[in-house]
Design a protein around this motif. Sequence first.
Motif, PDB file in Angstrom:
ATOM      1  N   ASN A  41     -31.267 -19.441  79.692  1.00  0.00           N
ATOM      2  CA  ASN A  41     -30.959 -19.508  77.942  1.00  0.00           C
ATOM      3  C   ASN A  41     -30.128 -18.349  77.622  1.00  0.00           C
ATOM      4  O   ASN A  41     -30.588 -17.249  77.747  1.00  0.00           O
ATOM      5  N   GLY A  43     -29.935 -17.486  73.832  1.00  0.00           N
ATOM      6  CA  GLY A  43     -30.241 -17.350  72.444  1.00  0.00           C
ATOM      7  C   GLY A  43     -29.837 -16.392  71.703  1.00  0.00           C
ATOM      8  O   GLY A  43     -29.871 -16.500  70.411  1.00  0.00           O
ATOM      9  N   ILE A  47     -36.990 -12.707  74.065  1.00  0.00           N
ATOM     10  CA  ILE A  47     -37.814 -13.697  73.892  1.00  0.00           C
ATOM     11  C   ILE A  47     -39.215 -12.966  74.284  1.00  0.00           C
ATOM     12  O   ILE A  47     -39.171 -12.453  75.403  1.00  0.00           O
ATOM     13  N   THR A  48     -40.099 -13.026  73.593  1.00  0.00           N
ATOM     14  CA  THR A  48     -41.480 -12.416  73.753  1.00  0.00           C
ATOM     15  C   THR A  48     -42.428 -13.146  74.678  1.00  0.00           C
ATOM     16  O   THR A  48     -42.798 -14.270  74.439  1.00  0.00           O
ATOM     17  N   HIS A  49     -43.072 -12.385  75.737  1.00  0.00           N
ATOM     18  CA  HIS A  49     -44.131 -12.974  76.588  1.00  0.00           C
ATOM     19  C   HIS A  49     -45.033 -12.008  76.482  1.00  0.00           C
ATOM     20  O   HIS A  49     -44.925 -10.594  76.777  1.00  0.00           O
ATOM     21  N   ALA A 411     -34.608  -9.583  67.807  1.00  0.00           N
ATOM     22  CA  ALA A 411     -35.931 -10.042  67.832  1.00  0.00           C
ATOM     23  C   ALA A 411     -36.864  -8.875  68.776  1.00  0.00           C
ATOM     24  O   ALA A 411     -37.886  -9.300  69.421  1.00  0.00           O
ATOM     25  N   ASP A 433     -34.362  -6.169  80.662  1.00  0.00           N
ATOM     26  CA  ASP A 433     -35.597  -6.503  79.845  1.00  0.00           C
ATOM     27  C   ASP A 433     -36.378  -5.496  79.635  1.00  0.00           C
ATOM     28  O   ASP A 433     -36.172  -4.163  80.023  1.00  0.00           O
ATOM     29  N   PHE A 446     -40.282  -8.125  77.004  1.00  0.00           N
ATOM     30  CA  PHE A 446     -39.268  -8.911  76.182  1.00  0.00           C
ATOM     31  C   PHE A 446     -38.279  -9.430  77.077  1.00  0.00           C
ATOM     32  O   PHE A 446     -37.464  -8.469  77.706  1.00  0.00           O
ATOM     33  N   GLU A 447     -37.771 -10.722  77.117  1.00  0.00           N
ATOM     34  CA  GLU A 447     -36.830 -11.214  78.060  1.00  0.00           C
ATOM     35  C   GLU A 447     -35.437 -11.424  77.164  1.00  0.00           C
ATOM     36  O   GLU A 447     -35.355 -11.637  76.274  1.00  0.00           O
ATOM     37  N   GLN A 449     -32.038 -12.361  76.304  1.00  0.00           N
ATOM     38  CA  GLN A 449     -31.251 -13.606  76.403  1.00  0.00           C
ATOM     39  C   GLN A 449     -30.027 -13.382  75.459  1.00  0.00           C
ATOM     40  O   GLN A 449     -29.375 -14.098  74.967  1.00  0.00           O
TER      41      GLN A 449
END
Length: 541
Positions: A41, A43, A47-49, A411, A433, A446-447, A449
Amino acid sequence: MRFRSIFPLLLSLLIATPAASALRIHAPLTVETVPLNRRGNCGGAFITHALDHVTIPTKLPIGFYDSNGAGLAINDLDDDGLLDIVLANLAGDNAILWNRGDLKFEREALPSAAPARGAAIIDVDADGSLDIVFTQQATAPLYWRNQGEGRFAREVLNGVIYIGYAMNWLDADRDGDLDLLTGSYDVENEKILGQTAPKSGVIYYENLGDRFRATRIAGRSNTLAIWTGIDETGAHRIIIGNDFAVEDKYFTFRGGAWQESEPLAVMPHSTMSYDAADLDNDGAPEIFAVDMKPYADDEATMAQWAPVMDMMLAMPQVEGDPQIMENVLYDFDDGGQLRNIARAAHLDGTGWSWSAKFGDLDNDGFQDLYVVNGMISLELFSHLPGDELVEENQAYRNLSGAGFNAMPGWALNDSASGRGMTMADLDNDGDLDIVVNNLLSPATLFENQLCGGDSIEVDLRQAGLGNSRGIGSRLTLHTSAGAYHRHISAVSGYLSGEGSRMHFGFPAGTTLRRLSIIWNDGEYSEVDELEANTRVTLRRN
């Protein structure tokens, strides 16, 4: 001028690659190349995990000094090509998060008898496998030896007896194994032990193979960070970052001993973190130290900070004190004089900052900055809900060496009260990351992307040497878009272990010409067959 008197100290910290003709080319390397994963992906943000780990305090409400939280480290513990995560804790268990691929992790607890602070993943016993070391509150570091096949045994670092809060590892005497540096946090120890701690200070442990030999190189210490660098002769330089108005200290390793250098003309008042990177790709690193200063000056923010700012301003002022209550970014002007460019770069105030690190997050060839923020303390913020100063972490994009812009669109503006933080490519897709060890909240991954540019990642191996991952080595990637420089460190930022795998980002379509390596012992190697979007393992025979 004072700048001129300290110029040799900082100049010697520059990371420069001598011409190949001036160095002895080492025996050919074994080169192993594997492709990186395709990015999924895209974006345009992170992206938060949530991760399976929560750093919890020894008691509630949180006060000094549990408020300082704990760190983490990232490296490949089982040599399967996937980077694993180690997280320190205070009242709970430390943990390994084994990387099983696709950003899925399996937790293994590592019990501890004392609150842990910093973490490092390094080869302590020179067997080629990576071990784990934690610094601990009011006691000596904790050592977990890698026994292979995913098993670790708790053992003793023979001769390591002093209290250590912050640490770093380096081959100071260039004998092929890793020596240890620790710094105590005296204000904490004195409160816990009820007296001046007898086993405190900044300690250098020379690795003698079966034991370490301790030498105290500084007495009074409130050390939160230890930065290491190498000068043009191969000698080690260190900066001891101190909290609570104790001035930072500077040392050079010469003649088999650490020699203290003259203090700099400007430094932070309460140093929390140190990192360095070549921010404009000119071959010389800038050095960044963080303090506590709000990143906004609106009325609501200043009201939250008011009691702390009043307390800091009430401290006795010493004439000629080089300490200032803001971040410092060291650079040299065209005339060769030291300057603090933090304000010009809009990095003088990043919040109540802890770990701050550089890395090329968007693969454009320039290293960006991420800073984690927040504070929870009954003594300092009882006027706020939950005794917590809630702040967002800050991400800054490097504007091609001409300054930084805040990037809320990435983000990364989490507000979970982060402490330790490290960047690494955890899904092997060629971008960095980020993992943060938060206080009272789950650790966060934090991935990345963003999906910009291309990259190459480099692992160094040295069979038969104690420093099996080449800590202290300097790498330069020569490309059609310019040269990119990296330095392999064991620890940076705040209490956070660095991975030994080096990441280089660059614009898409860039031609890779060669990779040059100045190994930690001064030997030189070159690789000229490189492909973008690959991971390269270089084994020094």
